[in-house]
Design a protein around this motif. Structure first.
Motif, mmCIF file in Angstrom:
data_model
loop_
_atom_site.group_PDB
_atom_site.id
_atom_site.type_symbol
_atom_site.label_atom_id
_atom_site.label_comp_id
_atom_site.label_asym_id
_atom_site.label_seq_id
_atom_site.Cartn_x
_atom_site.Cartn_y
_atom_site.Cartn_z
ATOM 1 N N ASP A 190 -2.432 -0.845 -3.618
ATOM 2 C CA ASP A 190 -3.271 0.287 -4.038
ATOM 3 C C ASP A 190 -3.395 1.374 -2.966
ATOM 4 O OD1 ASP A 190 -4.776 -1.462 -2.533
ATOM 5 O OD2 ASP A 190 -6.601 -1.214 -3.704
ATOM 6 N N GLY A 191 -3.535 0.990 -1.695
ATOM 7 C CA GLY A 191 -3.668 1.998 -0.631
ATOM 8 C C GLY A 191 -2.401 2.825 -0.503
ATOM 9 N N THR A 192 -1.269 2.147 -0.415
ATOM 10 C CA THR A 192 0.030 2.820 -0.254
ATOM 11 C C THR A 192 0.321 3.720 -1.462
ATOM 12 O OG1 THR A 192 0.811 0.908 0.984
ATOM 13 C CG2 THR A 192 2.499 2.385 0.129
ATOM 14 N N LEU A 193 0.012 3.224 -2.655
ATOM 15 C CA LEU A 193 0.326 4.003 -3.860
ATOM 16 C C LEU A 193 -0.641 5.171 -4.053
ATOM 17 C CD1 LEU A 193 1.434 1.179 -6.340
ATOM 18 C CD2 LEU A 193 2.892 2.760 -5.086
ATOM 19 N N SER A 194 -1.885 5.040 -3.569
ATOM 20 C CA SER A 194 -2.814 6.183 -3.641
ATOM 21 C C SER A 194 -2.288 7.316 -2.764
ATOM 22 C CB SER A 194 -4.203 5.806 -3.148
ATOM 23 O OG SER A 194 -4.706 4.763 -3.906
ATOM 24 N N THR A 195 -1.784 6.969 -1.579
ATOM 25 C CA THR A 195 -1.202 7.988 -0.699
ATOM 26 C C THR A 195 0.055 8.566 -1.342
ATOM 27 O OG1 THR A 195 -2.052 6.765 1.189
ATOM 28 C CG2 THR A 195 -0.344 8.386 1.659
ATOM 29 N N ALA A 196 0.852 7.716 -1.991
ATOM 30 C CA ALA A 196 2.072 8.177 -2.668
ATOM 31 C C ALA A 196 1.717 9.221 -3.730
ATOM 32 C CB ALA A 196 2.788 6.990 -3.308
ATOM 33 N N LEU A 197 0.652 8.945 -4.465
ATOM 34 C CA LEU A 197 0.208 9.884 -5.504
ATOM 35 C C LEU A 197 -0.177 11.233 -4.893
ATOM 36 C CD1 LEU A 197 -0.708 10.471 -8.439
ATOM 37 C CD2 LEU A 197 -2.897 9.400 -7.885
ATOM 38 N N GLN A 198 -0.892 11.165 -3.773
ATOM 39 C CA GLN A 198 -1.310 12.388 -3.083
ATOM 40 C C GLN A 198 -0.091 13.194 -2.603
ATOM 41 O OE1 GLN A 198 -4.240 11.178 -0.181
ATOM 42 N NE2 GLN A 198 -4.906 13.277 0.190
ATOM 43 N N LEU A 199 0.907 12.490 -2.064
ATOM 44 C CA LEU A 199 2.119 13.173 -1.575
ATOM 45 C C LEU A 199 2.892 13.799 -2.733
ATOM 46 C CD1 LEU A 199 3.351 10.537 1.063
ATOM 47 C CD2 LEU A 199 2.493 12.851 1.566
ATOM 48 N N TYR A 200 2.887 13.121 -3.870
ATOM 49 C CA TYR A 200 3.565 13.643 -5.058
ATOM 50 C C TYR A 200 2.865 14.910 -5.556
ATOM 51 C CZ TYR A 200 4.584 14.070 -10.047
ATOM 52 O OH TYR A 200 4.891 14.565 -11.288
ATOM 53 N N LYS A 201 1.526 14.820 -5.644
ATOM 54 C CA LYS A 201 0.758 15.935 -6.206
ATOM 55 C C LYS A 201 0.670 17.122 -5.258
ATOM 56 C CE LYS A 201 -2.562 14.184 -9.501
ATOM 57 N NZ LYS A 201 -3.937 13.727 -9.650
ATOM 58 N N GLU A 202 0.384 16.828 -3.984
ATOM 59 C CA GLU A 202 0.094 17.920 -3.044
ATOM 60 C C GLU A 202 1.328 18.457 -2.340
ATOM 61 O OE1 GLU A 202 -2.935 16.450 -0.431
ATOM 62 O OE2 GLU A 202 -4.307 16.051 -2.097
ATOM 63 N N LYS A 203 2.337 17.592 -2.165
ATOM 64 C CA LYS A 203 3.514 18.011 -1.397
ATOM 65 C C LYS A 203 4.766 18.137 -2.261
ATOM 66 C CE LYS A 203 1.071 18.014 2.291
ATOM 67 N NZ LYS A 203 0.734 19.239 3.003
ATOM 68 N N GLY A 204 4.646 17.796 -3.521
ATOM 69 C CA GLY A 204 5.774 17.968 -4.448
ATOM 70 C C GLY A 204 6.960 17.057 -4.157
ATOM 71 N N ILE A 205 6.708 15.913 -3.497
ATOM 72 C CA ILE A 205 7.807 14.974 -3.227
ATOM 73 C C ILE A 205 8.075 14.141 -4.495
ATOM 74 C CG2 ILE A 205 8.493 12.983 -1.813
ATOM 75 C CD1 ILE A 205 6.894 14.184 0.466
ATOM 76 N N ASN A 206 9.359 13.941 -4.785
ATOM 77 C CA ASN A 206 9.736 13.202 -5.995
ATOM 78 C C ASN A 206 9.569 11.697 -5.770
ATOM 79 O OD1 ASN A 206 10.416 15.602 -7.232
ATOM 80 N ND2 ASN A 206 12.568 15.467 -6.601
ATOM 81 N N ILE A 207 8.389 11.227 -6.073
ATOM 82 C CA ILE A 207 8.065 9.825 -5.739
ATOM 83 C C ILE A 207 8.073 8.921 -6.971
ATOM 84 C CG2 ILE A 207 6.116 8.348 -5.024
ATOM 85 C CD1 ILE A 207 5.607 10.447 -2.806
ATOM 86 N N ILE A 208 8.620 7.722 -6.760
ATOM 87 C CA ILE A 208 8.535 6.642 -7.751
ATOM 88 C C ILE A 208 7.844 5.471 -7.046
ATOM 89 C CG2 ILE A 208 9.852 4.987 -9.172
ATOM 90 C CD1 ILE A 208 10.509 7.778 -10.091
ATOM 91 N N GLY A 209 6.858 4.856 -7.705
ATOM 92 C CA GLY A 209 6.151 3.725 -7.093
ATOM 93 C C GLY A 209 6.624 2.381 -7.640
ATOM 94 N N VAL A 210 6.482 1.360 -6.813
ATOM 95 C CA VAL A 210 6.737 -0.023 -7.254
ATOM 96 C C VAL A 210 5.561 -0.879 -6.753
ATOM 97 C CG1 VAL A 210 8.302 -2.009 -7.101
ATOM 98 C CG2 VAL A 210 9.264 0.292 -7.112
ATOM 99 N N PRO A 211 4.918 -1.644 -7.649
ATOM 100 C CA PRO A 211 3.683 -2.357 -7.278
ATOM 101 C C PRO A 211 3.919 -3.710 -6.612
ATOM 102 C CG PRO A 211 4.121 -2.658 -9.602
ATOM 103 C CD PRO A 211 5.252 -1.833 -9.064
ATOM 104 N N LYS A 212 3.422 -3.867 -5.399
ATOM 105 C CA LYS A 212 3.485 -5.172 -4.714
ATOM 106 C C LYS A 212 2.095 -5.550 -4.218
ATOM 107 C CE LYS A 212 2.104 -4.210 -0.804
ATOM 108 N NZ LYS A 212 1.267 -4.767 0.238
ATOM 109 N N THR A 213 1.840 -6.781 -4.038
ATOM 110 C CA THR A 213 0.705 -7.376 -3.335
ATOM 111 C C THR A 213 0.483 -8.777 -3.872
ATOM 112 O OG1 THR A 213 -1.676 -7.475 -3.015
ATOM 113 C CG2 THR A 213 -0.971 -6.144 -4.847
ATOM 114 N N ILE A 214 0.265 -9.690 -2.943
ATOM 115 C CA ILE A 214 -0.016 -11.056 -3.400
ATOM 116 C C ILE A 214 -1.355 -11.099 -4.123
ATOM 117 C CG2 ILE A 214 1.350 -12.155 -1.573
ATOM 118 C CD1 ILE A 214 -1.388 -12.975 -0.297
#
Ligand code: F6P
Length: 359
Positions: A114-138
């Motif tokens: 969740d932490g990594t993907l929240s930052t990914a979302l911010q980078l996608y929205k604010e910086k226009g980076i073409n991001i795809i997420g993949v969910p991990k965590t035990i």
């Protein structure tokens, strides 16, 4: 085309399997190049990379950890650096854009919780980076996916450990308190408790009282069962009480370090019942080693789909499991935390078989 990939947050079994399937798909299906950023967001901020090819990802399907390294610090929006002898926390997200552009990337696959993907979302929205997420965590605490990869492996490890602990507990007529991971959610404790036949499961979502825990132990004693297994998630807390904290961490992006609840509960059980009580803290064993067959399949499918999503330009989304399919969902949905509901069917099934949640 050229695609980057990074693994962020705490590691878990299956990260390498995702890297492997993404690289193979990019190379064999699309003839694209791939590079990996080292140590999570740190590598992206500092532009530290390594090339990834079909050749150098061979054999990764069953290897634990991540060949790229990872970090649960280094949020580019709250990056800690020592400048002029002074530690400062500042926004270096522009460095991420620079690294993305200087590597001529067309997309970036971010594998994280969740932490990594929240930052990914911010980078996608604010910086226009073409991001795809993949969910991990035990911890299995991400919404939008049926299961995160790593969870099935962790449940298997805990179940195996409890199977072993149970035989020695029975020989000695002891109560054994087993502490498992799960800061905010009790998924690991719940599933492995059900799989191993634990007698009491304590999770963050259901506050317990020590009286109810002891009541269950006495109930078993009354039936001639002189041993008990208590599975406790590290974030479990008593009714009206707080979580047990090992220590504060000198990093505002990380919060506190949990741990020690097993000892607290064990001391209380022994004091209240006189029954000899021991503790086992499984810790990072749950995050190590090779992924289960289920996780290998899930990771392979997620890595493949992430690359297909790049091809379809489905940016700002995460590949996820919606049984039996792998689907793409918006990162907004994915970055949300998912807790165990006390009304969950699995909780009801556990209660039906006599498992106590200490409530
Ligand atoms: O991966 C998530 C998690 O397992 C939590 O349950 C646990 O509190 C945390 O990681 C510990 O991670 P680390 O020791 O790497 O900080």
């Amino acid at each position: 085309m050229k695609v980057g990939i990074l693994t962020g947050g705490g590691d878990c079994p299956g990260l390498n399997a995702v890297i492997r399937s993404a690289v193979k798909t990019a190379e064999e299906r699309y003839h694209w190049d791939m590079i990996g950023f080292l140590n999570g967001y740190k590598g992206l901020i500092e532009n530290k990379t390594r090339p990834l090819t079909g050749d150098n990802v061979g054999g990764l399907l069953l290897r634990g950890g991540t060949i790229l390294g990872t970090s649960n610090r280094d949020n580019p929006y709250k990056y800690i650096e020592t400048i002029g002898g002074k530690k400062i926390t500042h926004d270096v997200s522009d460095r991420v854009v620079t690294a993305y552009k200087s590597n001529d990337l067309d997309a970036l696959i971010i594998v994280g919780g969740d932490g990594t993907l929240s930052t990914a979302l911010q980078l996608y929205k604010e910086k226009g980076i073409n991001i795809i997420g993949v969910p991990k965590t035990i911890d299995n605490d991400l919404s939008a996916t049926d299961y995160t990869f790593g969870f099935d492996t962790a449940v298997g490890i805990v179940t195996d450990a409890v199977d072993r602990i149970q035989t020695t507990a029975e020989s000695h007529d002891r109560a054994m308190v087993v502490e498992v991971m799960g800061r905010d959610t009790g998924w690991i404790a719940l599933y492995s408790g059900l799989a191993s036949g634990a007698h009491i499961i304590l999770i963050p979502e259901i506050p317990y009282t020590i009286e109810k825990v002891c009541q269950k132990i006495y109930e078993r004693k009354g039936k001639g069962k002189h041993f008990s297994i208590i599975l406790v998630a590290e974030g479990a807390k008593p009714e009206g009480g707080n979580v047990t904290i090992k220590r504060m961490v000198d990093d505002p992006t990380m919060g506190v370090r949990y741990g020690g609840i097993a000892n607290v509960v064990a001391d209380q059980i022994e004091a209240a019942t006189g029954i000899e009580t021991r503790t086992v803290v499984l810790g990072h064993v749950q995050r190590g080693g090779k992924p289960s067959a289920f996780d290998r399949i899930l990771c392979t499918r997620l890595g493949v789909e992430a690359v297909h999503m790049v091809h379809r330009k489905e940016f700002g989304k995460m590949a996820c499991l919606r049984t039996p399919d792998i689907k793409a969902v918006p990162l907004e949905e994915a970055a949300k935390n998912r807790k165990v509901s006390p009304a969950d069917q699995v909780i009801i099934a556990a209660r039906s078989t006599g498992i106590s949640f200490g409530d």
